[in-house]
Structures are given as C-alpha cells and as structure tokens.
Write a protein that holds these residues in place. Structure first.
Motif, short mmCIF file in Angstrom:
data_model
loop_
_atom_site.label_atom_id
_atom_site.label_comp_id
_atom_site.label_asym_id
_atom_site.label_seq_id
_atom_site.Cartn_x
_atom_site.Cartn_y
_atom_site.Cartn_z
N LEU A 92 0.84 -1.20 0.00
CA LEU A 92 0.00 0.00 0.00
C LEU A 92 0.88 1.26 0.00
CD1 LEU A 92 -2.91 1.16 0.16
CD2 LEU A 92 -2.64 1.16 2.64
N GLY A 93 1.86 1.26 0.87
CA GLY A 93 2.77 2.40 0.94
C GLY A 93 3.55 2.57 -0.35
N PHE A 94 3.96 1.45 -0.91
CA PHE A 94 4.72 1.48 -2.17
C PHE A 94 3.87 2.08 -3.29
CE2 PHE A 94 5.68 -0.55 -6.23
CZ PHE A 94 6.99 -0.15 -6.39
N ARG A 95 2.65 1.61 -3.37
CA ARG A 95 1.76 2.05 -4.43
C ARG A 95 1.43 3.54 -4.30
NH1 ARG A 95 -2.47 -1.67 -6.21
NH2 ARG A 95 -3.69 -0.64 -7.78
N VAL A 133 12.39 0.57 -11.24
CA VAL A 133 12.23 0.51 -9.79
C VAL A 133 13.00 -0.72 -9.30
CG1 VAL A 133 10.61 0.05 -7.91
CG2 VAL A 133 10.00 1.69 -9.67
N THR A 134 13.86 -0.54 -8.32
CA THR A 134 14.64 -1.67 -7.79
C THR A 134 14.14 -2.02 -6.39
OG1 THR A 134 16.53 -0.82 -9.00
CG2 THR A 134 16.98 -2.51 -7.35
N ILE A 156 5.16 -6.57 -3.81
CA ILE A 156 5.61 -5.42 -4.61
C ILE A 156 5.78 -5.86 -6.06
CG2 ILE A 156 7.40 -3.65 -4.90
CD1 ILE A 156 6.08 -3.29 -2.24
N TRP A 157 6.30 -7.06 -6.21
CA TRP A 157 6.49 -7.64 -7.54
C TRP A 157 5.14 -7.69 -8.26
CZ3 TRP A 157 4.88 -12.55 -9.49
CH2 TRP A 157 5.50 -12.93 -10.67
N LYS A 158 4.11 -8.15 -7.54
CA LYS A 158 2.77 -8.28 -8.09
C LYS A 158 2.19 -6.89 -8.45
CE LYS A 158 -1.43 -10.88 -7.00
NZ LYS A 158 -2.52 -10.03 -6.53
N PHE A 161 1.70 -1.40 -12.85
CA PHE A 161 2.66 -0.52 -13.54
C PHE A 161 3.53 -1.34 -14.52
CE2 PHE A 161 1.91 0.93 -9.17
CZ PHE A 161 1.43 2.21 -9.37
N PRO A 162 2.89 -1.97 -15.50
CA PRO A 162 3.66 -2.88 -16.36
C PRO A 162 4.74 -2.20 -17.21
CG PRO A 162 1.43 -2.57 -17.21
CD PRO A 162 1.48 -1.88 -15.89
N ASP A 163 4.64 -0.87 -17.36
CA ASP A 163 5.64 -0.18 -18.20
C ASP A 163 6.92 0.14 -17.45
OD1 ASP A 163 3.89 -0.28 -20.30
OD2 ASP A 163 3.01 1.69 -19.84
N ILE A 164 6.90 -0.05 -16.13
CA ILE A 164 8.11 0.25 -15.34
C ILE A 164 8.97 -1.01 -15.26
CG2 ILE A 164 8.97 0.90 -13.04
CD1 ILE A 164 6.49 2.63 -12.69
N ASP A 165 10.26 -0.85 -15.53
CA ASP A 165 11.21 -1.96 -15.47
C ASP A 165 11.49 -2.28 -13.99
OD1 ASP A 165 13.35 -3.70 -15.60
OD2 ASP A 165 14.54 -2.47 -16.98
N HIS A 166 11.16 -3.49 -13.57
CA HIS A 166 11.37 -3.88 -12.18
C HIS A 166 12.66 -4.67 -12.06
CE1 HIS A 166 9.71 -6.14 -8.39
NE2 HIS A 166 10.70 -5.32 -8.11
N GLN A 167 13.62 -4.12 -11.34
CA GLN A 167 14.91 -4.80 -11.13
C GLN A 167 15.02 -5.28 -9.69
OE1 GLN A 167 17.98 -4.95 -13.37
NE2 GLN A 167 16.28 -4.90 -14.83
N PHE A 168 15.74 -6.39 -9.51
CA PHE A 168 15.98 -6.92 -8.16
C PHE A 168 17.40 -6.58 -7.73
CE2 PHE A 168 13.12 -10.54 -9.76
CZ PHE A 168 11.97 -9.84 -9.42
#
Ligand code: ZN
Length: 201
Positions: free
Chosen positions: A28-31, A47-48, A55-57, A63-70
């Motif tokens: 919630l906070g992340f969103r 976003v890393t 958060i992954w979900k 936000f499918p257009d944002i590149d999610h890195q680990f």
C-alpha cells in the motif's frame, strides 16, 4: 531513493488501520508513493526492490511499463543460504570452499552484463571453472574464463569439483533453479535498493 543522486526523494507513512493487514502495509505504501511520484509528472523508468512478492505483483499488474529490477544483494543472500544447506548433505562438503566464489560470480555476472539478460544467464550457467575447465566450446563458439591463465601448479593444487560428484550435482541444482534463472533477467542493470546504502555495506 533516487538512483542517480542517492537521495531519499519520497517517504510514505502508513497506519495499520489503512491496510487490511500489517503485511498489506508495504504494498500500500509502495503504491501510494509511486502514484505520488507519477502524479507529479516524474518519469519512473526503473524501480529496484528486494523482490518482495507483493511489490512484484503490484508492479507487474498496475505498472507494467516500469522496469522492475531486483537488488543482487538480496538474491545472493538466498543463494548463499541454499549452498550452505547443500554443503551439509552427504558427500557434499566440498561445496563449502566454493560458496564465496559462486556468490562473487553472481555479482560479477550482474555487474558486467550491461543490460544483456542472455549474456548474464550464459555467464551464470557456465559451470566450467568450478570443475577446473577454463576453456570450452558452446554452440560452436570458443569461450574462456576471464581470469588470467593458471599455472600448472595452481591448477593442480586447487580442489575442483568433479562432474559426477554429489557435491557438483547439488551445486548444479542451486545454480540452475528455474526461479533463480527467471530472477536473473531482472538483475541485468545491476541496481541496488536504498537499504544497500544505509547499511554501509
Ligand atoms: Zn576458470
């Protein structure tokens, strides 16, 4: 934290009553935070995170257009734990001295892949060095380790893992884990989370 300046640019405080459960507070906070940045017209490209599943979900679905890195630090920690467990299995104690090299190797794969996921995974899956093989052929191409050539003495003294040993097989399972290989595709930019900086590591 902004990646280019290392400055904390956003902070969200969530009350437990705002979320359905305490576990729900993080997504919630992340969103809310991410939406605030986007509403302000800030273009968020990458976003890393520490790979927290919620958060992954959120990133994947909303936000499918944002590149999610680990952050490789978190993934490396998980691999180390699995290798320590594997080294305690019967006939597998030879994994022990290799653990540091394997986690260093992951770090090196991520830091040198320059966004090329295929190359990162090829390097990670290359289990030649650990068996004492430093030159090999793969898909008709010649490859070699990036370290300087070893002397005959160095080659003889180092304890390599034998391909048909229980230790090598247990290590192989950890390295080739399907979920890990999928995660590696989201580690190509070698990005870190804020925690990495705050911890002073
Ligand atoms: Zn080598």
């Amino acid at each position: 934290m902004d990646d280019s300046t290392n400055e904390i640019i956003l902070f969200e405080l969530i009350q437990v009553t705002q979320a359905k459960s305490s576990v729900g507070m993080e997504p919630l906070g992340f969103r809310k935070g991410l939406e605030r940045l986007l509403d302000e017209g800030i273009h968020v490209k990458v976003v890393t995170t520490d790979r927290h599943p919620s958060i992954w979900k959120t990133l994947r679905e909303t936000f499918p257009d944002i590149d999610h890195q680990f952050d490789p630090w978190h993934i490396t920690k998980g691999i180390k734990k699995k290798l320590v467990q594997a080294s305690k299995r019967k006939y597998c104690k030879d994994i022990g001295p290799s653990i540091k090299s394997v986690t260093n190797h992951l770090w090196w794969c991520c830091s040198t892949s320059k966004g090329d996921g295929e190359e990162l995974i090829r390097r990670w899956k290359s289990l030649h060095h650990i068996r004492g093989v430093h030159r090999w052929e793969e898909n008709g191409e010649e490859h070699k380790c990036y370290h300087p050539d070893l002397s005959a003495d160095e080659q003889r003294k180092k304890r390599w893992l034998l391909e048909d040993s229980a230790a090598f097989k247990a290590l192989y399972e950890v390295v080739m884990n399907r979920r890990l290989l999928q995660d590696l595709e989201q580690m190509t930019l070698f990005k870190h989370t804020a925690m990495y900086i705050c911890d002073g590591r």
